[in-house]
Write a protein that holds these residues in place. Structure first.
Motif, mmCIF file in Angstrom:
data_model
loop_
_atom_site.group_PDB
_atom_site.id
_atom_site.type_symbol
_atom_site.label_atom_id
_atom_site.label_comp_id
_atom_site.label_asym_id
_atom_site.label_seq_id
_atom_site.Cartn_x
_atom_site.Cartn_y
_atom_site.Cartn_z
ATOM 1 N N GLU A 9 12.537 -98.497 -76.071
ATOM 2 C CA GLU A 9 12.665 -97.997 -77.471
ATOM 3 C C GLU A 9 11.168 -97.558 -77.912
ATOM 4 O OE1 GLU A 9 14.097 -96.810 -79.828
ATOM 5 O OE2 GLU A 9 13.385 -96.967 -81.496
ATOM 6 N N PHE A 34 17.780 -97.216 -76.845
ATOM 7 C CA PHE A 34 19.394 -97.254 -77.783
ATOM 8 C C PHE A 34 19.622 -96.296 -78.947
ATOM 9 C CE2 PHE A 34 17.041 -100.598 -80.088
ATOM 10 C CZ PHE A 34 17.021 -100.393 -81.434
ATOM 11 N N GLY A 217 11.276 -102.386 -66.398
ATOM 12 C CA GLY A 217 10.571 -101.935 -67.568
ATOM 13 C C GLY A 217 9.253 -101.701 -67.964
#
Ligand code: FMN
Length: 312
Positions: A9, A34, A217
């Protein structure tokens, strides 16, 4: 080995993903940050992020955050209409506000409700469903109860970040629990957590040769060429990193309004990416302090000019 770019995000939106896919085309799948599911249609920002025109040539799995089956099903139908045939459920977000709403990792504490939720969404069977999960909220041992629930459903994939919610990003991934997950899970498993370097990858895969899918990530935001390095042993080059940076920066300048918003997005990337540079502290401060695009550009230019990329 398959490699996925983790959803992040604020970082891995479509502008970042497209630039990454152009310069470092070695990731098998990207996951969208998300979207909070509800009965509404997409907000403009969400729509831009997942609309097919903005994701051409990219394999992307949209991720939903919710504990309401109706909302998950509603948004799944909208996503299916756009051509998506897999949706990822976020059961990993550790943020206090998300957890307080029983969402993300917070949903893992409510196992009966989670079971009912999964029963409903799998009965509706709109698309394939994968899950990205932590191993518990307060204690790692919660995972042994959680996996029994996951095993009741035919998941496309179970992506495990083996930390508990309370860890946030502290401590180390719990590889003992992950090891048990590999034997206990009836669904295919993808590992996620703390792969920052080629060496981390080697150590992990030596311990878990049976794992065939890894999601990365922060390691990829720090070094966007990490997967290429792992696959082909080609190191990140300063000029390509600069071109990659410039592409993202130009796109943000074209789509966002005002220096503040553009700089906010760029600074979020630099929180991570600064670590590939030698002697980076002074430049990190300058980038962080920049309030005008010209100051920012000067700080970035001197960083690229004066410093080298660290090898590991
Ligand atoms: C800034 C930030 C934003 C994130 N956003 C999301 C998200 O939208 N959805 C999600 O499932 N995980 C999110 N995560 C978690 C990552 O996808 C990933 O699971 C986590 O960073 C551990 O993997 P890593 O050690 O490879 O970074 C986020 C993490 C960070 C640091």
């Amino acid at each position: 080995m398959k490699f996925y770019f983790a959803p992040m995000e604020g970082l891995t939106g479509y502008i970042y993903r497209n630039a990454h896919n152009i310069y470092f085309n070695h990731v098998d799948k990207y996951f969208s940050p998300f979207i909070v599911a509800s009965q509404r249609s997409f907000k403009t920002r969400e729509w831009k992020d997942i609309m097919p025109e903005n994701n051409q040539g990219i394999s992307i799995i949209p991720q939903l955050l919710t504990n309401h089956a109706d909302d998950f099903i509603h948004m799944s139908k909208n996503l299916k209409q756009l051509g998506y045939d897999e949706i990822n459920l976020n059961l990993g977000c550790p943020s206090g506000t998300v957890v307080a709403k029983k969402r993300g990792a917070g949903f893992l504490s409510f196992r009966d409700e989670l079971d009912v939720f999964l029963d409903e969404v799998f009965t509706a069977s709109v698309t394939k469903i994968s899950i990205k999960t932590r191993i518990g909220v307060d204690q790692s041992e919660e995972f042994y109860k959680i996996i029994k629930i996951f095993n009741k459903y035919p998941l496309k994939e179970l992506i495990i970040h083996p930390r508990i919610q309370k860890d946030f990003y502290k401590n180390k991934p719990n590889l003992e629990i992950f090891k048990d997950a590999l034997t206990l899970s009836k669904n295919p498993i993808c590992y996620n957590g703390d792969i920052f370097t080629f060496k981390d990858y080697r150590t992990f895969i030596n311990n878990f040769p049976e794992v065939d899918t890894i999601m990365i990530g922060r390691g990829l935001i720090i070094n966007p060429g990490l997967v290429r390095d792992i696959k082909n042993n080609v190191k990140l080059d300063k000029n390509e990193l600069k071109a990659f940076h410039n592409q993202i920066y130009e796109e943000y300048k074209n789509t966002l309004f005002g220096d503040r918003n553009i700089l906010f997005k760029m600074k979020e990337i630099w929180v991570f990416m600064i670590s590939v540079f030698s002697n980076n502290e002074k430049y990190a401060k300058k980038i962080k302090k920049a309030t005008k695009l010209t100051d920012y550009e000067e700080a970035v230019a001197s960083l690229f000019e004066e410093q080298t990329l660290l090898e590991e």
